[in-house]
Motif scaffolding. Structure first.
Motif, PDB file in Angstrom:
ATOM      1  N   ASN A 108       0.848  -1.177   0.000  1.00  0.00           N
ATOM      2  CA  ASN A 108       0.000   0.000   0.000  1.00  0.00           C
ATOM      3  C   ASN A 108       0.889   1.234   0.000  1.00  0.00           C
ATOM      4  O   ASN A 108       2.073   1.151  -0.353  1.00  0.00           O
ATOM      5  CB  ASN A 108      -0.943  -0.018   1.210  1.00  0.00           C
ATOM      6  CG  ASN A 108      -2.142  -0.919   0.976  1.00  0.00           C
ATOM      7  OD1 ASN A 108      -3.039  -0.600   0.202  1.00  0.00           O
ATOM      8  ND2 ASN A 108      -2.171  -2.070   1.657  1.00  0.00           N
ATOM      9  N   MET A 109       0.378   2.366   0.415  1.00  0.00           N
ATOM     10  CA  MET A 109       1.160   3.605   0.488  1.00  0.00           C
ATOM     11  C   MET A 109       1.103   4.173   1.898  1.00  0.00           C
ATOM     12  O   MET A 109       1.046   5.379   2.104  1.00  0.00           O
ATOM     13  CB  MET A 109       0.643   4.611  -0.533  1.00  0.00           C
ATOM     14  CG  MET A 109       0.820   4.146  -1.972  1.00  0.00           C
ATOM     15  SD  MET A 109       0.288   5.364  -3.214  1.00  0.00           S
ATOM     16  CE  MET A 109      -1.489   5.234  -3.027  1.00  0.00           C
ATOM     17  N   ASN A 144       5.557  -0.585   1.767  1.00  0.00           N
ATOM     18  CA  ASN A 144       4.843   0.654   2.065  1.00  0.00           C
ATOM     19  C   ASN A 144       5.861   1.787   2.103  1.00  0.00           C
ATOM     20  O   ASN A 144       6.949   1.674   1.530  1.00  0.00           O
ATOM     21  CB  ASN A 144       4.077   0.523   3.387  1.00  0.00           C
ATOM     22  CG  ASN A 144       2.756  -0.201   3.223  1.00  0.00           C
ATOM     23  OD1 ASN A 144       1.809   0.342   2.666  1.00  0.00           O
ATOM     24  ND2 ASN A 144       2.688  -1.441   3.707  1.00  0.00           N
ATOM     25  N   LYS A 145       5.545   2.864   2.807  1.00  0.00           N
ATOM     26  CA  LYS A 145       6.468   4.001   2.963  1.00  0.00           C
ATOM     27  C   LYS A 145       6.671   4.301   4.444  1.00  0.00           C
ATOM     28  O   LYS A 145       6.773   5.459   4.856  1.00  0.00           O
ATOM     29  CB  LYS A 145       5.920   5.219   2.238  1.00  0.00           C
ATOM     30  CG  LYS A 145       5.741   5.024   0.732  1.00  0.00           C
ATOM     31  CD  LYS A 145       5.164   6.268   0.068  1.00  0.00           C
ATOM     32  CE  LYS A 145       4.993   6.060  -1.430  1.00  0.00           C
ATOM     33  NZ  LYS A 145       4.419   7.252  -2.101  1.00  0.00           N
ATOM     34  N   LEU A 146       6.739   3.226   5.236  1.00  0.00           N
ATOM     35  CA  LEU A 146       6.857   3.387   6.683  1.00  0.00           C
ATOM     36  C   LEU A 146       8.238   3.911   7.053  1.00  0.00           C
ATOM     37  O   LEU A 146       9.256   3.520   6.457  1.00  0.00           O
ATOM     38  CB  LEU A 146       6.590   2.047   7.372  1.00  0.00           C
ATOM     39  CG  LEU A 146       5.186   1.466   7.133  1.00  0.00           C
ATOM     40  CD1 LEU A 146       5.080   0.074   7.734  1.00  0.00           C
ATOM     41  CD2 LEU A 146       4.111   2.387   7.718  1.00  0.00           C
ATOM     42  N   THR A 147       8.283   4.773   8.053  1.00  0.00           N
ATOM     43  CA  THR A 147       9.531   5.379   8.502  1.00  0.00           C
ATOM     44  C   THR A 147       9.745   5.084   9.983  1.00  0.00           C
ATOM     45  O   THR A 147       8.946   4.408  10.628  1.00  0.00           O
ATOM     46  CB  THR A 147       9.493   6.893   8.278  1.00  0.00           C
ATOM     47  OG1 THR A 147       8.350   7.440   8.957  1.00  0.00           O
ATOM     48  CG2 THR A 147       9.398   7.228   6.800  1.00  0.00           C
ATOM     49  N   LEU A 165       7.259 -12.265   9.991  1.00  0.00           N
ATOM     50  CA  LEU A 165       7.421 -10.834  10.227  1.00  0.00           C
ATOM     51  C   LEU A 165       8.115 -10.247   9.001  1.00  0.00           C
ATOM     52  O   LEU A 165       9.311 -10.472   8.789  1.00  0.00           O
ATOM     53  CB  LEU A 165       8.234 -10.565  11.493  1.00  0.00           C
ATOM     54  CG  LEU A 165       8.525  -9.089  11.802  1.00  0.00           C
ATOM     55  CD1 LEU A 165       7.228  -8.288  11.900  1.00  0.00           C
ATOM     56  CD2 LEU A 165       9.342  -8.962  13.075  1.00  0.00           C
ATOM     57  N   GLU A 166       7.365  -9.520   8.177  1.00  0.00           N
ATOM     58  CA  GLU A 166       7.904  -8.970   6.938  1.00  0.00           C
ATOM     59  C   GLU A 166       7.717  -7.458   6.933  1.00  0.00           C
ATOM     60  O   GLU A 166       6.601  -6.949   6.820  1.00  0.00           O
ATOM     61  CB  GLU A 166       7.229  -9.625   5.730  1.00  0.00           C
ATOM     62  CG  GLU A 166       7.447 -11.138   5.709  1.00  0.00           C
ATOM     63  CD  GLU A 166       7.168 -11.783   4.368  1.00  0.00           C
ATOM     64  OE1 GLU A 166       6.782 -11.044   3.440  1.00  0.00           O
ATOM     65  OE2 GLU A 166       7.342 -13.004   4.266  1.00  0.00           O
ATOM     66  N   LEU A 167       8.848  -6.768   7.073  1.00  0.00           N
ATOM     67  CA  LEU A 167       8.879  -5.302   7.122  1.00  0.00           C
ATOM     68  C   LEU A 167       9.702  -4.744   5.979  1.00  0.00           C
ATOM     69  O   LEU A 167      10.042  -3.556   5.969  1.00  0.00           O
ATOM     70  CB  LEU A 167       9.478  -4.837   8.462  1.00  0.00           C
ATOM     71  CG  LEU A 167       8.865  -5.438   9.735  1.00  0.00           C
ATOM     72  CD1 LEU A 167       9.623  -4.957  10.966  1.00  0.00           C
ATOM     73  CD2 LEU A 167       7.393  -5.085   9.842  1.00  0.00           C
ATOM     74  N   ASN A 168      10.038  -5.558   5.012  1.00  0.00           N
ATOM     75  CA  ASN A 168      10.940  -5.163   3.937  1.00  0.00           C
ATOM     76  C   ASN A 168      10.327  -4.117   3.018  1.00  0.00           C
ATOM     77  O   ASN A 168       9.117  -3.896   3.001  1.00  0.00           O
ATOM     78  CB  ASN A 168      11.345  -6.391   3.117  1.00  0.00           C
ATOM     79  CG  ASN A 168      10.164  -7.211   2.645  1.00  0.00           C
ATOM     80  OD1 ASN A 168       9.519  -7.887   3.456  1.00  0.00           O
ATOM     81  ND2 ASN A 168       9.876  -7.175   1.362  1.00  0.00           N
ATOM     82  N   ASP A 169      11.205  -3.438   2.278  1.00  0.00           N
ATOM     83  CA  ASP A 169      10.817  -2.450   1.269  1.00  0.00           C
ATOM     84  C   ASP A 169       9.984  -1.323   1.867  1.00  0.00           C
ATOM     85  O   ASP A 169       8.871  -1.032   1.425  1.00  0.00           O
ATOM     86  CB  ASP A 169      10.068  -3.137   0.118  1.00  0.00           C
ATOM     87  CG  ASP A 169      10.954  -4.105  -0.648  1.00  0.00           C
ATOM     88  OD1 ASP A 169      11.722  -3.652  -1.507  1.00  0.00           O
ATOM     89  OD2 ASP A 169      10.921  -5.318  -0.332  1.00  0.00           O
ATOM     90  N   ASN A 170      10.558  -0.716   2.912  1.00  0.00           N
ATOM     91  CA  ASN A 170      10.020   0.494   3.505  1.00  0.00           C
ATOM     92  C   ASN A 170      11.146   1.511   3.628  1.00  0.00           C
ATOM     93  O   ASN A 170      12.164   1.405   2.922  1.00  0.00           O
ATOM     94  CB  ASN A 170       9.391   0.182   4.874  1.00  0.00           C
ATOM     95  CG  ASN A 170       7.992  -0.377   4.742  1.00  0.00           C
ATOM     96  OD1 ASN A 170       7.053   0.345   4.390  1.00  0.00           O
ATOM     97  ND2 ASN A 170       7.820  -1.668   5.036  1.00  0.00           N
ATOM     98  N   LEU A 171      11.005   2.478   4.518  1.00  0.00           N
ATOM     99  CA  LEU A 171      12.030   3.505   4.737  1.00  0.00           C
ATOM    100  C   LEU A 171      12.469   3.486   6.198  1.00  0.00           C
ATOM    101  O   LEU A 171      12.776   4.525   6.786  1.00  0.00           O
ATOM    102  CB  LEU A 171      11.470   4.884   4.366  1.00  0.00           C
ATOM    103  CG  LEU A 171      10.926   5.030   2.933  1.00  0.00           C
ATOM    104  CD1 LEU A 171      10.211   6.365   2.775  1.00  0.00           C
ATOM    105  CD2 LEU A 171      12.041   4.889   1.909  1.00  0.00           C
ATOM    106  N   LEU A 172      12.519   2.297   6.787  1.00  0.00           N
ATOM    107  CA  LEU A 172      12.819   2.165   8.207  1.00  0.00           C
ATOM    108  C   LEU A 172      14.282   2.481   8.492  1.00  0.00           C
ATOM    109  O   LEU A 172      15.176   2.187   7.685  1.00  0.00           O
ATOM    110  CB  LEU A 172      12.483   0.752   8.676  1.00  0.00           C
ATOM    111  CG  LEU A 172      11.008   0.337   8.516  1.00  0.00           C
ATOM    112  CD1 LEU A 172      10.822  -1.130   8.868  1.00  0.00           C
ATOM    113  CD2 LEU A 172      10.105   1.215   9.369  1.00  0.00           C
ATOM    114  N   THR A 173      14.524   3.061   9.661  1.00  0.00           N
ATOM    115  CA  THR A 173      15.880   3.422  10.085  1.00  0.00           C
ATOM    116  C   THR A 173      16.160   2.814  11.458  1.00  0.00           C
ATOM    117  O   THR A 173      15.317   2.146  12.052  1.00  0.00           O
ATOM    118  CB  THR A 173      16.023   4.947  10.154  1.00  0.00           C
ATOM    119  OG1 THR A 173      15.007   5.472  11.026  1.00  0.00           O
ATOM    120  CG2 THR A 173      15.873   5.583   8.785  1.00  0.00           C
TER     121      THR A 173
END
Length: 720
Positions: free
Chosen positions: A191-192, A215-218, A234-242
């Motif tokens: 999603n976005m 998504n675009k999660l930060t 647990l899949e959090l890949n392809d976001n903007l996490l730091t």
């Protein structure tokens, strides 16, 4: 008290007639391009409880289920659907429905499952959905829905599955989702969505699958996610996490898939993750992680897929990686690794993909010659020296696999190797020695390449992960496969022998091997036939051993869709009964001649689905029904209800006629008598329980009632 209207009396007033009128109103909003709802008619003799996709309550005749999935329906969802007050389930997935989800759907107050996935619906999720207090499954994936995710969804107390992936939802993840204690699956992927991951999601202690990827999660990964102790995925890949990978994730001891790839994470990989002993797949590709590969990773004995590529990881490769005996893919490319390739990597007998390119690795590559399943190798642009091993193990790799190592010399094809035939030379030239850029797919036991021949004809080249021990025998089997795709007619005895041969092979793996072996990809195309139509079980590329002390193992889901045990797909717990389920599907194929779709079966409908060729060649149709019953037992939902392969062998073995009887029986396909050395004299578990003095004898005669006593009723309305 007034009587309920009768099923056949269409002139009666009441809910029975009322629901029929509503359904016809619902139909008006559909464009039935394939005329699949032809029986939805207001004719006096029409009984809507037998219309396609309709299930009614047997007492009230109210519509309780509407299942129109996969019917290519166009149009929209009618607001009239909200008048079907007795609906428990709506399934409209896999159509081409557009428009908005009607508010009136929230009036179906008894609804437990709502699946509108794989359509072209747009607009917001109506707030009226939150009125569905009995709802357990809400599945809207693969549509064009927009707007924020309504926080009012948290007012649905029993919601177990919330699946909204692959839409256009924006805004933040509502924190109140963390209060939905019943959630087992939360999928908001593709999603976005923006903003941070709410730490309150850590309260979801019964959730097994959390998908927030793409998504675009930060922001950082909340340490509170470590409280989700039931988590498997647990899949959090392809976001903007730091930030760092929180060491608290090491508390997720049931986790077997952790993917945080393609973010902006930094810092070390936590040693605590070694406590996740069921971890099967770990992917951190494309971050800024540094330090070294944790030595404690040797505890992750279930690991099959490890991708640490495109980071800043330094230091030596730990020799403990060689202890990961089930590893299939290892990618450490594009890092700052140094030192030699550990000799212990040669112990990885199952690994088929190994990528070490773009590091500072030194030493030689000789140890990799022991990785007999290795098919994809890239050690380019390192500081390797010495000779490339000769022989067939390395003959499959292109020169690109070794570029950028000035100290590495030699050519992997020695003059003593098997010289390629002209066709093979053409294939190798057209694909640049099977270069990676020609790969079009990965199978369970092979890699598939696309090759365009000189006559412009495209062909697929299948390269096995494991080099065959006997090339001539393997080529003979391939020739046999080629011959038996010519629509040979198979009589009943031939099919029973094929079924028995495959069952004997599985029984040997399950009961006579130590440790036990689970094939994991039992399907019709993995059963090869020789010239006498004897069955040979093949393709052990993803087989997995199971030590005697374990009843199951948690493993990354692999196999072929249509044959995968649904219990294994749901829990990722692998047992021998997973093979039994797949074998049952094969058995149904042998009986019907079609790829089977499991549905409810009753005694009086079994023979309707049997291949006509069987009816023409089988003298005793009771045998056919017996095998059909056996197939349904093998495909029971609960693994504990399925037979063992020993018991399957016993049932099928009782149907094989003696050789002298076979000589006088007219058949379509002549078979050689079953060789005595091929008949395994298994210790039948049922015989051990009921007649312990008769074990170790293949001539035991057991009645049908005894054979099926252990499993209860053979066929029931909900047998599968």
């Amino acid at each position: 008290m007034d009587k309920l209207p009768s099923r056949g009396n269409q002139s009666c007033k009441g809910s029975y007639q009322f629901d029929g009128s509503i359904l016809l109103e619902v139909k008006k909003s559909f464009r039935d391009v394939d005329n699949v709802l032809y029986d939805w008619t207001d004719a006096p003799s029409s009984d809507y409880c037998v219309w396609r996709g309709i299930t009614c309550d047997n007492v009230t005749f109210n519509v309780v289920a509407l299942n129109l999935s996969g019917l290519n329906l166009d149009g929209e969802i009618s607001p009239a659907i909200g008048q079907l007050k007795g609906l428990l389930s709506i399934d409209l997935r896999g159509n081409r429905l557009s428009g908005q989800i009607p508010d009136e759907i929230g009036d179906c107050s008894a609804l437990k499952s709502l699946d509108l996935s794989f359509n072209e619906l747009y607009g917001d999720i109506p707030f009226s959905i939150s009125k569905l207090k009995q709802l357990e499954n809400l599945i809207f994936k693969n549509n064009q829905l927009i707007g924020p995710i309504p926080s009012t969804l948290s007012q649905i107390p029993n919601l177990k599955i919330l699946s909204l992936q692959n839409n256009r939802f924006s805004g933040q993840i509502p924190s109140v989702i963390g209060l939905m204690q019943a959630l087992a699956v939360l999928d908001l992927s593709y999603n976005m969505l923006s903003g941070t991951i709410p730490p309150i999601l850590g309260n979801l202690t019964y959730t097994e699958k959390l998908y927030l990827h793409c998504n675009k999660l930060t922001g950082s990964i909340p340490a509170e996610l470590g409280n989700m102790t039931k988590l498997h995925y647990l899949e959090l890949n392809d976001n903007l996490l730091t930030g760092h990978i929180p060491p608290e994730l090491g508390k997720l001891t049931d986790l077997f898939d952790l993917n945080v790839a393609n973010n902006h994470l930094e810092g070390p990989i936590p040693d605590n993750l070694s406590s996740c002993t069921n971890l099967n797949s770990f992917n951190v590709h494309g971050n800024k992680l540094n330090r070294s590969v944790p030595l404690a990773f040797q505890k992750l004995e279930s690991m099959t897929y490890l991708d640490l590529s495109n980071n800043r990881i330094s230091g030596y490769m730990p020799s403990s990686l060689g202890d990961l005996e089930h590893l299939l893919k290892l990618d450490l490319s594009n890092n700052h690794l140094s030192g030699p390739i550990p000799q212990e990597l040669g112990q990885l007998q199952n690994v088929f993909l190994l990528k070490l390119e773009n590091n500072n690795i030194s030493g030689d590559v000789m140890s990799l010659a022991n990785c007999v399943s290795l098919t994809v190798l890239n050690v380019s642009y390192n500081n390797l020296v010495g000779y490339i091993p000769t022989g067939n193990n390395f003959s499959r790799f292109s020169p690109d696999s070794f570029l950028g190592n000035p100290g590495l010399c030699g050519y992997w094809l020695s003059s003593s190797c098997h010289a390629p035939r002209p066709a093979e030379r053409d294939i190798m030239r057209m694909t640049e020695n099977l270069s990676e850029k020609y790969i079009i797919g990965y199978g369970a036991s092979s890699i598939v390449y696309k090759c365009v021949l000189k006559n412009c004809r495209p062909v697929a080249i299948k390269k096995l992960y494991s080099h065959p021990h006997c090339l001539k025998e393997f080529e003979t089997e391939l020739e046999t496969v080629g011959r038996t795709t010519k629509k040979k007619k198979l009589d009943w005895d031939t099919r029973v022998r094929i079924a028995l041969g495959a069952a004997q092979g599985l029984a040997y793996l399950h009961h006579d091997c130590s440790p036990r072996i689970i094939h994991r990809d039992v399907k019709s195309s993995n059963i090869l036939l020789d010239k006498d139509y004897e069955a040979h079980l093949t393709d052990f590329g993803i087989a997995k051993s199971l030590c005697a002390s374990k009843t199951h193992t948690s493993t990354f889901l692999m196999g072929t869709i249509g044959y995968i045990d649904p219990e294994y797909a749901r829990t990722s717990r692998l047992t021998e009964k997973s093979d039994v389920y797949s074998y049952g599907i094969v058995l149904l194929e042998l009986l019907t001649g079609w790829k089977p779709i499991l549905t409810k079966a009753a005694n009086n409908s079994v023979m309707d689905t049997v291949d006509p060729e069987i009816s023409e060649t089988c003298k005793d149709l009771g045998e056919v029904k017996k095998v059909f019953q056996l197939a349904l037992l093998c495909t029971k939902r609960q693994p504990s209800d399925r037979p063992t392969m020993h018991e399957v062998v016993r049932v099928l073995g009782s149907l094989i006629p003696p050789p002298e009887a076979k000589m006088f029986a007219p058949t379509t396909t002549q078979l050689a008598p079953l060789q005595s050395h091929k008949v395994q004299c298994y210790v039948d578990e049922y015989a051990n329980l009921k007649t312990p003095h008769l074990v170790n004898c293949s001539s035991i005669s057991t009645s049908d009632a005894q054979l099926f006593l252990k499993f209860g009723e053979v066929i029931s309305q909900n047998s599968v």
